[in-house]
Design an enzyme around this catalytic site. Structure first.
Site, short mmCIF file in Angstrom:
data_model
loop_
_atom_site.label_atom_id
_atom_site.label_comp_id
_atom_site.label_asym_id
_atom_site.label_seq_id
_atom_site.Cartn_x
_atom_site.Cartn_y
_atom_site.Cartn_z
N LYS A 268 36.72 43.79 38.27
CA LYS A 268 37.94 43.51 39.05
C LYS A 268 39.15 44.01 38.27
O LYS A 268 39.37 43.58 37.14
CB LYS A 268 38.05 42.00 39.32
CG LYS A 268 39.40 41.56 39.91
CD LYS A 268 39.45 40.05 40.19
CE LYS A 268 40.85 39.61 40.62
NZ LYS A 268 40.96 38.15 40.85
N ASP A 273 48.51 39.83 39.83
CA ASP A 273 48.15 39.02 40.99
C ASP A 273 49.25 38.01 41.26
O ASP A 273 49.29 36.93 40.66
CB ASP A 273 46.81 38.31 40.73
CG ASP A 273 46.37 37.46 41.92
OD1 ASP A 273 46.99 37.59 43.01
OD2 ASP A 273 45.40 36.69 41.76
N LYS A 280 51.69 32.74 44.74
CA LYS A 280 51.42 31.74 43.70
C LYS A 280 52.73 31.06 43.30
O LYS A 280 53.81 31.64 43.46
CB LYS A 280 50.83 32.41 42.45
CG LYS A 280 49.38 32.86 42.58
CD LYS A 280 48.88 33.42 41.25
CE LYS A 280 47.48 34.01 41.37
NZ LYS A 280 46.43 33.01 41.64
N ASP A 291 44.58 39.75 35.21
CA ASP A 291 43.63 39.77 36.31
C ASP A 291 42.84 41.09 36.39
O ASP A 291 42.04 41.28 37.29
CB ASP A 291 44.36 39.48 37.63
CG ASP A 291 43.55 38.66 38.60
OD1 ASP A 291 42.55 38.06 38.17
OD2 ASP A 291 43.91 38.62 39.79
N ASP A 350 45.63 35.32 48.31
CA ASP A 350 45.41 35.11 46.87
C ASP A 350 43.92 35.16 46.51
O ASP A 350 43.57 35.20 45.34
CB ASP A 350 46.02 33.77 46.46
CG ASP A 350 46.24 33.67 44.96
OD1 ASP A 350 46.10 34.71 44.27
OD2 ASP A 350 46.54 32.56 44.49
N GLU A 352 42.07 37.65 46.55
CA GLU A 352 42.05 39.11 46.67
C GLU A 352 40.95 39.76 45.84
O GLU A 352 40.50 40.85 46.14
CB GLU A 352 43.41 39.69 46.27
CG GLU A 352 43.63 39.94 44.77
CD GLU A 352 43.57 38.67 43.92
OE1 GLU A 352 43.75 37.58 44.48
OE2 GLU A 352 43.34 38.78 42.71
N ARG A 354 37.78 39.03 45.51
CA ARG A 354 36.54 39.25 46.28
C ARG A 354 36.72 40.39 47.26
O ARG A 354 35.76 41.05 47.63
CB ARG A 354 36.13 37.92 46.95
CG ARG A 354 37.16 37.36 47.87
CD ARG A 354 36.94 35.86 48.14
NE ARG A 354 37.35 35.03 47.00
CZ ARG A 354 37.22 33.72 46.97
NH1 ARG A 354 36.69 33.06 48.00
NH2 ARG A 354 37.61 33.04 45.91
N1 BES Z 1 43.10 35.81 39.80
C1 BES Z 1 42.93 34.57 40.45
C2 BES Z 1 42.00 33.62 39.70
C3 BES Z 1 42.51 33.11 38.39
C4 BES Z 1 43.28 31.96 38.34
C5 BES Z 1 42.17 33.74 37.22
C6 BES Z 1 43.71 31.48 37.11
C7 BES Z 1 42.60 33.26 36.00
C8 BES Z 1 43.35 32.13 35.95
C9 BES Z 1 42.32 34.78 41.84
O1 BES Z 1 42.69 35.96 42.46
C10 BES Z 1 42.80 33.67 42.68
O2 BES Z 1 43.98 33.58 42.91
N2 BES Z 1 41.88 32.83 43.14
C11 BES Z 1 42.22 31.73 43.97
C12 BES Z 1 41.16 31.65 45.03
C13 BES Z 1 41.47 30.67 46.12
C14 BES Z 1 42.67 31.13 46.92
C15 BES Z 1 40.25 30.54 47.02
C16 BES Z 1 42.22 30.48 43.10
O3 BES Z 1 41.42 30.37 42.17
O4 BES Z 1 43.07 29.63 43.34
ZN ZN Z 2 43.18 37.50 41.23
MN MN Z 3 44.51 35.77 43.48
#
Ligand code: BES
Ligand code: ZN
Ligand code: MN
Length: 497
Positions: A268, A273, A280, A291, A350, A352, A354
């Site tokens: 990824k 992000d 966020k 990210d 968010d 993104e 996947r």
């Molecule tokens: N890049 C983030 C995940 C992340 C969060 C990595 C904190 C490192 C530290 C990912 O893209 C994300 O935002 N995931 C969301 C998914 C949710 C919307 C289903 C998350 O984890 O809140």
């Molecule tokens: Zn992310």
């Molecule tokens: Mn995200």
């Protein structure tokens, strides 16, 4: 920094600094014992005065010990002899290295690699020592206007082994340790580079650098038009909110015959992000330059494999975009068509990772892979579950999961498997498209992220490493990329050789 291995006696080393271990409570290691005898009890005399007890990581610097040739001897506490395991050994090496740097010595001869570590051979000890020493001297000051010049003098490192028979495996271990450490440094540098510099185009240039350095690696870079022509609708949906265009990058390392099926690594590469239109919060956005650590790990692992000339075919794919909000960005409720043909209802922009990954996972079918491993900072839930110590592991093929688990243990870059059972899939049902990009209910975030990816990996053996908690540290003095899971991945590749 220059590494070498040799056998030898501590009292005969003409070096700036030699390093020997002392166990709790003031019990001399075999090497320290030898030094003590040569110096007619000098060391045990000092210890008797109470200057060092031998607790793990304590250090004591002695100068010009009688009847020895080294300028300095660094005594390092090694804890209880019977309890000396992986973690203790790593801590001891780290502490010793920091202490030697403090002395300003330009060379050190470390006898710590002769300590017995539970269940570990010389190859493991040497490789770990090289990795940790190079990790300890890592600095990232590209963006400091004033750099500390000559921060340390340490240049030459000699690691000792007990017998001449150990020399050959130890020399190989030095090469492996250096290749892994260089990979870790590369992954750290890419992760730490700010997102206004480290864009998808920047990552493409980094990939090209690797193929320039190694003839065995070929790079192919797809730009936004080519990505669109291929119909990677999920990747495009993430990328379209940003002025920094996406790049889809493939590196092919050929180290074996054509007929050997490739190991495919997918990373990824979200260079920042924001969450997109599902924005966020400010606190959660800090650190989102990391990210792309999955992509960095893929580049770094491929580089290490090429440097070690591993007899494998390996393909690295990094799927790179920036996730920004705005009128051009995808909205929650949008429906897009992925490369696989499956339609996706984007309920949260968010989620993104996947989206960029699913198109890559469909794309790699064309390589007829032996296995596919994706590496992603995918879910905050994974960091919440495992903290910073352990990566999440999910797989549709248990033997592959077991191999990765074992590689994690061997490299001290550990992961732990979570289930990917069918019951979870229901939560991803969408009323309007084939699949939704978030779960309803939203619980079990790490598993649901992997469940989403699993819909795109049915044609091959696949594992997913969620490194959201392990690839970087966002808090405290140690803030920065860690280079994980490069050690795990290189170990897996070494095990496959
Ligand atoms: N890049 C983030 C995940 C992340 C969060 C990595 C904190 C490192 C530290 C990912 O893209 C994300 O935002 N995931 C969301 C998914 C949710 C919307 C289903 C998350 O984890 O809140
Ligand atoms: Zn992310
Ligand atoms: Mn995200």
């Amino acid at each position: 920094m220059e590494f070498s291995v040799k056998t030898g006696h501590p009292e005969k080393q003409r070096a700036h600094c030699i390093i020997v271990g002392v166990f709790e409570s003031r019990r001399l290691s075999a090497i320290a014992e030898r030094l003590d005898t040569a110096s007619q009890g000098y060391i045990s005399n000092v210890l008797r005065k109470g200057d060092l007890d031998g607790k793990t990581g304590q250090t004591l610097l002695l100068h010009q010990i009688p009847n020895t040739l080294a300028d300095r001897v660094l005594l390092v506490g090694c804890g209880k002899e019977r309890e000396l395991g992986d973690k203790e050994f790593r801590d001891i090496i780290r502490k010793a290295t920091s202490a030697v740097i403090q002395t300003g010595s330009s060379e050190m001869v470390s006898f710590l690699t002769e300590l017995n570590v539970k269940g570990r051979d010389i190859r493991w000890k040497i490789r770990q020592a090289v990795e940790i020493i190079l990790g300890t001297v890592y600095v990232f000051d590209d963006y400091k206007s004033k750099k500390e010049k000559n921060r340390f003098a340490l240049r030459r490192i000699v690691l000792t082994v007990p017998t001449r028979r150990d020399l050959i495996p130890a020399e190989r271990a030095v090469l492996e340790g250096q290749a892994i450490a260089k990979g870790i440094s590369l992954a750290k540098n890419l992760g730490n580079t700010p997102p206004n510099v480290c864009t998808p185009i920047y990552l493409a240039k980094e990939a090209e650098k690797i193929s320039k350095e190694f003839q065995s690696v070929q790079t192919t870079i797809l730009d936004e038009k080519e990505i669109a022509a291929l119909k990677m609708g999920a990747l495009l949906a993430v990328a379209k909110g940003s002025d920094n265009p996406p790049r889809f990058i493939t590196l092919e390392y050929k180290g074996a015959k054509d007929k050997q099926k490739p190991i495919v690594l997918v990373g990824k590469g979200i260079t920042f992000d924001t969450g997109g239109n599902s924005l966020k919060s400010p606190a959660n956005m800090i650190g989102m330059k990391y990210d792309m650590c999955g992509a960095a790990a893929v580049l770094a692992t491929l580089r290490a494999a090429a440097e070690l000339e591993l007899p494998l075919n390996i393909i690295g794919v990094i799927t790179c975009a920036e996730n920004m909000p705005g009128s051009k960005a995808a909205r929650p409720d949008d429906i897009v068509t992925s490369l696989s043909g499956l339609t996706i209802e984007i309920l949260n922009t968010d989620a993104e990772g996947r989206l960029v990954l699913c198109d890559a996972l469909s794309y790699v079918e064309r390589f007829d892979p032996d296995v596919v491993i994706d590496i992603a900072t995918l879910t905050g839930a994974c960091a919440a579950t495992f903290g910073g110590h352990v990566s999440g592991l999910l797989s549709n093929h248990n033997p592959l999961a077991n191999d990765l688990f074992d590689a994690g243990i061997a490299s001290f870059d550990r992961c732990w498997q979570l289930p990917l059972w069918d019951e979870y899939q229901e939560a991803l049902n969408s009323n309007f498209a084939d699949i939704a990009n978030i779960g309803n209910p939203p619980e079990a975030g790490t598993i649901l992220g992997a469940c989403f990816l699993a819909r795109f990996t049915k044609k091959y053996h696949w594992a997913h490493l969620d490194v959201a908690g392990t690839a970087f540290r966002s808090l405290g003095k140690e803030r920065g990329a860690t280079g994980r899971p490069v050690p795990l991945l290189v170990q897996y590749l070494l095990d496959r050789c």
